[in-house]
Design a protein around this motif. Structure first.
Motif, short mmCIF file in Angstrom:
data_model
loop_
_atom_site.label_atom_id
_atom_site.label_comp_id
_atom_site.label_asym_id
_atom_site.label_seq_id
_atom_site.Cartn_x
_atom_site.Cartn_y
_atom_site.Cartn_z
N PRO A 73 0.80 -1.23 0.00
CA PRO A 73 0.00 0.00 0.00
C PRO A 73 0.84 1.28 0.00
CG PRO A 73 -0.64 -1.46 1.82
CD PRO A 73 0.51 -2.09 1.13
N ASP A 74 1.94 1.31 0.74
CA ASP A 74 2.77 2.51 0.80
C ASP A 74 3.43 2.80 -0.55
OD1 ASP A 74 2.20 2.73 3.55
OD2 ASP A 74 3.91 1.45 4.06
N LEU A 75 4.02 1.78 -1.15
CA LEU A 75 4.68 1.96 -2.45
C LEU A 75 3.65 2.31 -3.52
CD1 LEU A 75 7.28 -0.95 -2.45
CD2 LEU A 75 7.76 1.50 -2.29
N ASN A 76 2.53 1.63 -3.49
CA ASN A 76 1.51 1.87 -4.50
C ASN A 76 0.98 3.29 -4.42
OD1 ASN A 76 -1.54 1.72 -5.47
ND2 ASN A 76 -0.37 0.14 -6.52
N LYS A 77 0.73 3.78 -3.22
CA LYS A 77 0.23 5.15 -3.06
C LYS A 77 1.27 6.16 -3.52
CE LYS A 77 -1.73 8.48 0.20
NZ LYS A 77 -1.94 9.38 -0.87
N TYR A 78 2.51 5.97 -3.12
CA TYR A 78 3.55 6.92 -3.50
C TYR A 78 3.73 6.94 -5.02
CZ TYR A 78 7.49 9.98 -3.10
OH TYR A 78 8.31 11.08 -3.21
N LEU A 79 3.74 5.77 -5.61
CA LEU A 79 3.89 5.65 -7.06
C LEU A 79 2.73 6.32 -7.77
CD1 LEU A 79 5.91 4.31 -9.00
CD2 LEU A 79 4.51 2.27 -8.93
N THR A 80 1.53 6.05 -7.34
CA THR A 80 0.32 6.62 -7.95
C THR A 80 0.28 8.14 -7.79
OG1 THR A 80 -0.88 4.57 -7.50
CG2 THR A 80 -2.21 6.51 -7.97
N GLU A 141 12.31 -0.63 1.10
CA GLU A 141 13.01 0.60 1.49
C GLU A 141 13.82 1.17 0.33
OE1 GLU A 141 13.01 -2.27 3.38
OE2 GLU A 141 11.47 -1.48 4.74
N LYS A 142 14.52 0.32 -0.39
CA LYS A 142 15.33 0.78 -1.52
C LYS A 142 14.44 1.32 -2.64
CE LYS A 142 19.18 -2.36 -0.62
NZ LYS A 142 19.92 -3.54 -1.11
N VAL A 143 13.35 0.62 -2.91
CA VAL A 143 12.42 1.07 -3.96
C VAL A 143 11.81 2.41 -3.57
CG1 VAL A 143 10.25 0.56 -5.15
CG2 VAL A 143 11.96 -1.25 -4.84
N MET A 144 11.39 2.55 -2.32
CA MET A 144 10.81 3.81 -1.87
C MET A 144 11.84 4.93 -1.97
SD MET A 144 8.07 5.41 -0.92
CE MET A 144 6.86 4.43 -0.04
N GLY A 145 13.08 4.64 -1.59
CA GLY A 145 14.14 5.64 -1.70
C GLY A 145 14.33 6.09 -3.14
N PHE A 146 14.37 5.14 -4.06
CA PHE A 146 14.49 5.46 -5.48
C PHE A 146 13.33 6.34 -5.94
CE2 PHE A 146 12.77 3.70 -9.59
CZ PHE A 146 13.50 4.52 -10.43
N LEU A 147 12.11 5.96 -5.59
CA LEU A 147 10.93 6.73 -6.02
C LEU A 147 10.96 8.13 -5.43
CD1 LEU A 147 8.16 3.99 -5.69
CD2 LEU A 147 9.26 4.79 -7.79
N LYS A 148 11.34 8.26 -4.19
CA LYS A 148 11.40 9.59 -3.56
C LYS A 148 12.51 10.44 -4.16
CE LYS A 148 9.23 8.59 0.86
NZ LYS A 148 9.38 8.57 2.33
N ASP A 149 13.66 9.83 -4.47
CA ASP A 149 14.79 10.58 -5.03
C ASP A 149 14.48 11.20 -6.38
OD1 ASP A 149 16.37 10.02 -2.84
OD2 ASP A 149 17.54 8.45 -3.84
N TRP A 150 13.55 10.62 -7.13
CA TRP A 150 13.26 11.11 -8.48
C TRP A 150 11.83 11.61 -8.63
CZ3 TRP A 150 17.18 12.44 -11.17
CH2 TRP A 150 18.42 11.87 -10.85
N SER A 151 11.18 11.88 -7.51
CA SER A 151 9.81 12.40 -7.54
C SER A 151 9.84 13.86 -8.01
CB SER A 151 9.18 12.32 -6.15
OG SER A 151 9.84 13.23 -5.28
N PRO A 152 8.72 14.39 -8.44
CA PRO A 152 8.69 15.79 -8.85
C PRO A 152 9.17 16.75 -7.76
CG PRO A 152 6.71 14.68 -9.61
CD PRO A 152 7.44 13.71 -8.71
N ALA A 153 8.80 16.49 -6.50
CA ALA A 153 9.21 17.38 -5.41
C ALA A 153 10.72 17.34 -5.21
CB ALA A 153 8.50 17.00 -4.11
N ALA A 154 11.32 16.18 -5.37
CA ALA A 154 12.76 16.04 -5.14
C ALA A 154 13.59 16.83 -6.13
CB ALA A 154 13.16 14.57 -5.18
N ILE A 155 13.06 17.02 -7.32
CA ILE A 155 13.85 17.73 -8.34
C ILE A 155 13.34 19.15 -8.59
CG2 ILE A 155 14.64 15.62 -9.46
CD1 ILE A 155 12.48 16.09 -11.58
#
Length: 164
Positions: A73-80, A141-155
């Protein structure tokens, strides 16, 4: 009794066949270039980035990654919330060589491989999925880190402006 036995046998056979079916998250017949263009347009309209997951239905690691990000659920929500996800096929039926050439030949990293595009279609990052693996799957944890590192807010430069 024979009818009951044969009915049970047929049910077991049907369940076995169903269990052996591979998920089809990649479409070898898809026009990857057109789908990427549509994903970029959708991402732009929704202030998201595009995550291209390149691989094939033959790739167990591709299926494992997809299962993780769609069932957690956490990964899916963040990805979506942050990405428009597109599965780009690479298989004997369609290697999408021209598209992959335009993306900098990401297949050199193996499969799955991930490309992050911004809302204008610019390639921001190519991710080797090997760095996200842990045991027989991928690390949440690694997947979430990757998604957060390249999210619109991160850049977004505004995320780094100093407050007075």
């Amino acid at each position: 009794m024979k009818k009951l036995f044969f009915a049970a046998l047929i049910s077991v056979f049907a369940l076995t066949v169903k269990a052996q079916e591979k998920p089809h998250i990649y479409n070898p017949d898809a026009d990857a270039k057109a789908e990427i263009k549509a994903a970029v347009k959708q991402a732009s309209a929704n202030h998201k980035n595009v995550l291209l997951q390149i691989g094939g239905n033959w790739c167990v690691w591709c299926i494992r990654f997809n299962n993780l990000v769609t069932t957690d659920p956490d990964l899916n929500k963040y990805l979506t919330d942050n990405y428009v996800v597109l599965h780009v096929n690479y298989s004997q039926e369609n290697k999408n060589e021209a598209v992959l050439a335009d993306l900098g030949y990401p297949q050199r990293f193996g499969f799955p491989v991930f490309i992050v595009l911004d809302g204008k279609g610019n390639r921001l990052h190519t991710q080797n999925s090997g760095y996200l693996e842990e045991g027989q799957g991928h690390s949440k944890e690694k997947v979430m880190g990757f998604l957060k590192d390249w999210s619109p807010a991160a850049i977004d430069p505004k995320s780094y402006e100093k407050t007075k």
